[in-house]
Design an enzyme around this catalytic site. Sequence first.
Site, PDB file in Angstrom:
ATOM      1  N   MET A 135       0.818  -1.215   0.000  1.00  0.00           N
ATOM      2  CA  MET A 135       0.000   0.000   0.000  1.00  0.00           C
ATOM      3  C   MET A 135       0.848   1.260   0.000  1.00  0.00           C
ATOM      4  SD  MET A 135      -1.411  -0.419   3.916  1.00  0.00           S
ATOM      5  CE  MET A 135      -1.735  -2.153   3.612  1.00  0.00           C
ATOM      6  N   CYS A 136       0.186   2.369  -0.356  1.00  0.00           N
ATOM      7  CA  CYS A 136       0.825   3.680  -0.345  1.00  0.00           C
ATOM      8  C   CYS A 136       2.030   3.678  -1.288  1.00  0.00           C
ATOM      9  CB  CYS A 136       1.182   4.045   1.094  1.00  0.00           C
ATOM     10  SG  CYS A 136       1.692   5.756   1.357  1.00  0.00           S
ATOM     11  N   ILE A 137       3.218   4.027  -0.804  1.00  0.00           N
ATOM     12  CA  ILE A 137       4.420   4.117  -1.632  1.00  0.00           C
ATOM     13  C   ILE A 137       5.116   2.765  -1.797  1.00  0.00           C
ATOM     14  CG2 ILE A 137       6.067   4.595   0.222  1.00  0.00           C
ATOM     15  CD1 ILE A 137       5.891   6.487  -3.158  1.00  0.00           C
ATOM     16  N   PRO A 139       4.328  -0.012  -3.297  1.00  0.00           N
ATOM     17  CA  PRO A 139       4.357  -0.646  -4.618  1.00  0.00           C
ATOM     18  C   PRO A 139       5.479  -0.166  -5.539  1.00  0.00           C
ATOM     19  CG  PRO A 139       2.100  -0.133  -3.996  1.00  0.00           C
ATOM     20  CD  PRO A 139       2.986   0.537  -2.988  1.00  0.00           C
ATOM     21  N   THR A 191      -3.154  -0.682  -2.994  1.00  0.00           N
ATOM     22  CA  THR A 191      -4.142   0.368  -2.744  1.00  0.00           C
ATOM     23  C   THR A 191      -3.410   1.666  -2.407  1.00  0.00           C
ATOM     24  OG1 THR A 191      -6.214   0.881  -1.560  1.00  0.00           O
ATOM     25  CG2 THR A 191      -4.423  -0.032  -0.249  1.00  0.00           C
TER      26      THR A 191
END
Length: 221
Positions: A135-137, A139, A191
């Site tokens: 999630m967030c950064i 990926p 996400t």
Amino acid sequence: MNKKIAVILSGCGVYDGSEIYESVATLLRLDQRGATVQCFAPNIPQLHVINHMTGEEMPETRNVLVESARLARGAIKDLAEARAEDFDALIVPGGFGAAKNLSDFASQGAGCKVLPQVLSVAQAFAQAGKPVGMMCIAPTMATQIFGAGVICTLGHDDDAAAAAVREMGAEHQACEVSDIVEDSNHRLVTTPAYMLAQSISEAASGIYKLVDRVLEMTAES
């Protein structure tokens, strides 16, 4: 559900470690769904320490594992002990720690490298066909873990981080904060969380979907 989930943390605090709300929402949802969780973190120095009131760097050093233990209430292990065969899935919350301590994306962008022990553990899950949630950064690490062509999201498609992800070889898909993007071939769920969220409730809406889908995918293995 009685699934065993590994969670990799990267410190404690949005600007230099794991995003606290994202981490707590992840752990809460896993507990609500009856999963057994083991948190891990690399036993390394943080890139730096940020004063979360001022945003300024502080003249001190902290350890990623020790700081992550704050979020896990002490129930955490050195990432060197993590074995994919002991778990059904892996989840990695965001926060700048994912781009500063788990990788060097914050400073190197598309030329970044993932910390070798993080890469080794995550690739073991991928190679075993076990679901991974990021999630967030977080990926921004997907291409190095799964290879070119992996599908993921950071939220807005015109964001600089999304452009860097595409430059690394991933297929970036725009996504609302309340939704998820699934790469069924690589069994990856992502996400935006606080890449887009304006509140803890907004972040949790997508995080809960991510956790639920990751758990569902463990039953599809």
